[in-house]
Design a protein around this motif. Sequence first.
Motif: not given
Length: 126
Positions: A46-66
């Motif tokens: 799309f006429g751009s270049s660069g870095a892409f980063t994504i990180a996900i760290q699970l912290l606390h579960a409120q229940n089985a689905s969130s």
Amino acid sequence: MVGLDQYFGTHTGNLKIYVGPFKVGSGSFTSFNSNFAAFTGSYNAFGSSGAFTIAIQLLHAQNASSGTCKVTLNNSTDASAAYTVAGDKFSLQTNLNPTPIDIYVSQGGTQFDGVSGHNLWIGQWS
């Protein structure tokens, strides 16, 4: 607690980044386990270049689905993001993105829907 493993496809080796049918970059998961996933890559599209980063760290579960998680998207971090799980989709709600980011296994790789208005696929297609 929910584990990330079931929502990610291939996460080893050098992987390609696609937007629709177009290969736009490549990268790799620098870390991956059931509670933490970090991907770093680069793109040229799309006429751009660069870095892409994504990180996900699970912290606390409120229940089985969130629960709460820490999300890094490019150079910004949201330490109080939330996630929900519905069927085969893991959905992130973060102030770093205008809409939720849905993550799920697709065609052996990982589909990320809604990242800055784009749907990305990361995997090993040639």
